[in-house]
Enzyme design. Sequence first.
Site, PDB file in Angstrom:
ATOM      1  N   HIS A 163     -10.580  -5.002  -3.971  1.00 36.26           N
ATOM      2  CA  HIS A 163      -9.080  -5.664  -3.055  1.00 36.26           C
ATOM      3  C   HIS A 163      -9.064  -5.455  -1.552  1.00 36.26           C
ATOM      4  O   HIS A 163      -9.586  -5.264  -0.994  1.00 36.26           O
ATOM      5  CB  HIS A 163      -7.817  -4.298  -3.158  1.00 36.26           C
ATOM      6  CG  HIS A 163      -8.390  -3.038  -2.530  1.00 36.26           C
ATOM      7  ND1 HIS A 163      -9.457  -2.102  -3.418  1.00 36.26           N
ATOM      8  CD2 HIS A 163      -8.586  -2.104  -1.735  1.00 36.26           C
ATOM      9  CE1 HIS A 163      -9.951  -1.048  -2.677  1.00 36.26           C
ATOM     10  NE2 HIS A 163      -9.925  -0.877  -1.646  1.00 36.26           N
ATOM     11  N   LEU A 164      -7.923  -6.368  -1.039  1.00 40.78           N
ATOM     12  CA  LEU A 164      -7.879  -6.777   0.308  1.00 40.78           C
ATOM     13  C   LEU A 164      -6.838  -6.557   1.003  1.00 40.78           C
ATOM     14  O   LEU A 164      -5.620  -6.514   0.514  1.00 40.78           O
ATOM     15  CB  LEU A 164      -7.921  -8.986   0.234  1.00 40.78           C
ATOM     16  CG  LEU A 164      -7.676  -9.390   1.778  1.00 40.78           C
ATOM     17  CD1 LEU A 164      -8.352 -10.979   1.211  1.00 40.78           C
ATOM     18  CD2 LEU A 164      -6.347  -9.253   2.105  1.00 40.78           C
ATOM     19  N   HIS A 165      -7.320  -5.723   1.986  1.00 37.38           N
ATOM     20  CA  HIS A 165      -5.833  -5.234   2.858  1.00 37.38           C
ATOM     21  C   HIS A 165      -4.938  -6.337   3.831  1.00 37.38           C
ATOM     22  O   HIS A 165      -6.302  -6.972   4.666  1.00 37.38           O
ATOM     23  CB  HIS A 165      -6.163  -3.994   3.813  1.00 37.38           C
ATOM     24  CG  HIS A 165      -6.857  -3.101   3.035  1.00 37.38           C
ATOM     25  ND1 HIS A 165      -6.611  -1.852   2.891  1.00 37.38           N
ATOM     26  CD2 HIS A 165      -8.383  -3.272   2.147  1.00 37.38           C
ATOM     27  CE1 HIS A 165      -7.465  -0.633   2.915  1.00 37.38           C
ATOM     28  NE2 HIS A 165      -7.752  -1.142   1.760  1.00 37.38           N
TER      29      HIS A 165
ATOM     30  N   ASN B 186     -12.548  -3.489   2.106  1.00 37.36           N
ATOM     31  CA  ASN B 186     -13.890  -1.820   2.448  1.00 37.36           C
ATOM     32  C   ASN B 186     -15.250  -2.105   0.996  1.00 37.36           C
ATOM     33  O   ASN B 186     -14.641  -2.865   0.076  1.00 37.36           O
ATOM     34  CB  ASN B 186     -13.747  -0.670   2.431  1.00 37.36           C
ATOM     35  CG  ASN B 186     -11.864  -0.309   4.155  1.00 37.36           C
ATOM     36  OD1 ASN B 186     -12.841  -0.688   4.814  1.00 37.36           O
ATOM     37  ND2 ASN B 186     -11.022   0.224   3.491  1.00 37.36           N
TER      38      ASN B 186
ATOM     39  N   ASP C 221       0.695  -0.405  -0.008  1.00 36.56           N
ATOM     40  CA  ASP C 221       0.211  -0.094  -0.052  1.00 36.56           C
ATOM     41  C   ASP C 221       0.576   1.605  -0.059  1.00 36.56           C
ATOM     42  O   ASP C 221       2.052   1.623   1.074  1.00 36.56           O
ATOM     43  CB  ASP C 221      -0.760  -0.176   1.565  1.00 36.56           C
ATOM     44  CG  ASP C 221      -2.286   0.848   0.953  1.00 36.56           C
ATOM     45  OD1 ASP C 221      -3.320   0.391   0.914  1.00 36.56           O
ATOM     46  OD2 ASP C 221      -2.086   2.382   1.427  1.00 36.56           O
ATOM     47  N   ILE C 222       0.470   1.982  -0.621  1.00 37.62           N
ATOM     48  CA  ILE C 222       1.166   3.314  -0.990  1.00 37.62           C
ATOM     49  C   ILE C 222       1.224   4.508   0.165  1.00 37.62           C
ATOM     50  O   ILE C 222       1.693   4.957   0.493  1.00 37.62           O
ATOM     51  CB  ILE C 222       0.969   4.252  -2.022  1.00 37.62           C
ATOM     52  CG1 ILE C 222       1.683   5.729  -2.737  1.00 37.62           C
ATOM     53  CG2 ILE C 222      -0.533   5.078  -2.259  1.00 37.62           C
ATOM     54  CD1 ILE C 222       1.566   5.948  -4.592  1.00 37.62           C
TER      55      ILE C 222
ATOM     56  N   GLY D 244     -15.324   2.769   3.118  1.00 38.98           N
ATOM     57  CA  GLY D 244     -14.520   3.421   3.371  1.00 38.98           C
ATOM     58  C   GLY D 244     -13.801   3.266   1.864  1.00 38.98           C
ATOM     59  O   GLY D 244     -12.899   3.356   2.167  1.00 38.98           O
ATOM     60  N   GLN D 245     -14.268   2.409   1.106  1.00 40.08           N
ATOM     61  CA  GLN D 245     -13.703   1.849  -0.409  1.00 40.08           C
ATOM     62  C   GLN D 245     -13.050   3.290  -0.952  1.00 40.08           C
ATOM     63  O   GLN D 245     -14.771   4.388  -1.582  1.00 40.08           O
ATOM     64  CB  GLN D 245     -14.566   1.266  -0.493  1.00 40.08           C
ATOM     65  CG  GLN D 245     -13.859   0.588  -2.301  1.00 40.08           C
ATOM     66  CD  GLN D 245     -14.608  -0.111  -3.071  1.00 40.08           C
ATOM     67  OE1 GLN D 245     -15.992  -0.527  -2.316  1.00 40.08           O
ATOM     68  NE2 GLN D 245     -14.315  -1.264  -4.230  1.00 40.08           N
TER      69      GLN D 245
HETATM   70  P1  AMP Z   1      -9.708   1.661   0.477  1.00 35.40           P
HETATM   71  O1  AMP Z   1      -9.950   2.859   1.020  1.00 35.40           O
HETATM   72  O2  AMP Z   1     -10.415   0.242   1.030  1.00 35.40           O
HETATM   73  O3  AMP Z   1     -10.109   1.336  -1.009  1.00 35.40           O
HETATM   74  O4  AMP Z   1      -8.021   1.219   0.277  1.00 35.40           O
HETATM   75  C1  AMP Z   1      -7.821   2.049  -0.974  1.00 35.40           C
HETATM   76  C2  AMP Z   1      -6.043   2.049  -0.795  1.00 35.40           C
HETATM   77  O5  AMP Z   1      -5.160   1.754  -1.625  1.00 35.40           O
HETATM   78  C3  AMP Z   1      -5.339   3.066   0.641  1.00 35.40           C
HETATM   79  O6  AMP Z   1      -5.026   2.295   1.770  1.00 35.40           O
HETATM   80  C4  AMP Z   1      -4.383   3.543  -0.256  1.00 35.40           C
HETATM   81  O7  AMP Z   1      -3.366   3.526   0.450  1.00 35.40           O
HETATM   82  C5  AMP Z   1      -3.954   2.199  -1.569  1.00 35.40           C
HETATM   83  N1  AMP Z   1      -3.761   3.510  -3.084  1.00 35.40           N
HETATM   84  C6  AMP Z   1      -3.987   4.134  -3.977  1.00 35.40           C
HETATM   85  N2  AMP Z   1      -3.239   4.458  -4.639  1.00 35.40           N
HETATM   86  C7  AMP Z   1      -2.352   2.863  -4.689  1.00 35.40           C
HETATM   87  C8  AMP Z   1      -1.550   3.113  -5.326  1.00 35.40           C
HETATM   88  N3  AMP Z   1      -0.989   3.738  -6.764  1.00 35.40           N
HETATM   89  N4  AMP Z   1      -0.669   2.224  -4.975  1.00 35.40           N
HETATM   90  C9  AMP Z   1      -1.005   1.629  -3.960  1.00 35.40           C
HETATM   91  N5  AMP Z   1      -1.547   1.406  -2.979  1.00 35.40           N
HETATM   92  C10 AMP Z   1      -2.613   2.483  -3.078  1.00 35.40           C
END
Ligand code: AMP
Length: 114
Positions: free
Chosen positions: A100-102, A87, A30-31, A93-94
């Site tokens: 995507h799975l965190h 999310n 995650d960035i 909070g998506q």
């Molecule tokens: P969500 O809030 O569950 O939709 O999670 C989206 C996630 O994507 C967040 O934790 C962001 O930090 C992550 N994210 C957004 N852009 C990037 C990217 N370019 N590379 C890696 N992670 C990212």
Amino acid sequence: MNSCLFCEIVAGKIPCEQVHSDENFLAFKDISPAAPCHILVIPKRHISALTDLDPSMVDLSGQLLVLAAQIAAQQNLDSDGYRFVINCGDDGGQTVGHLHLHILGGRSLNWPPG
Ligand code: AMP
Ligand code: ZN
């Protein structure tokens, strides 16, 4: 489909810190990490959210969970534990409209989430 950030990462148009790649899934860091270990695991095909899952995706969904557990183990999170989060939608909070799975680990995580 219209532009999707994670589809662009799958296509290699946007760089990522890759952790795993196979025919169906990609995992990358995650960035903006919310924990010392924060990895996203995504299907390579575009699925917008949990609300788009249907019974034809049972295998894919199970594979996602098993793969994420394998990655957590590879990241040495097994002994202290970790959390998976998916999310969904605004209240969930998506922020990225590609399923995507965190994987979160490396510190003690609060419950319930805020
Ligand atoms: P969500 O809030 O569950 O939709 O999670 C989206 C996630 O994507 C967040 O934790 C962001 O930090 C992550 N994210 C957004 N852009 C990037 C990217 N370019 N590379 C890696 N992670 C990212
Ligand atoms: Zn996508």
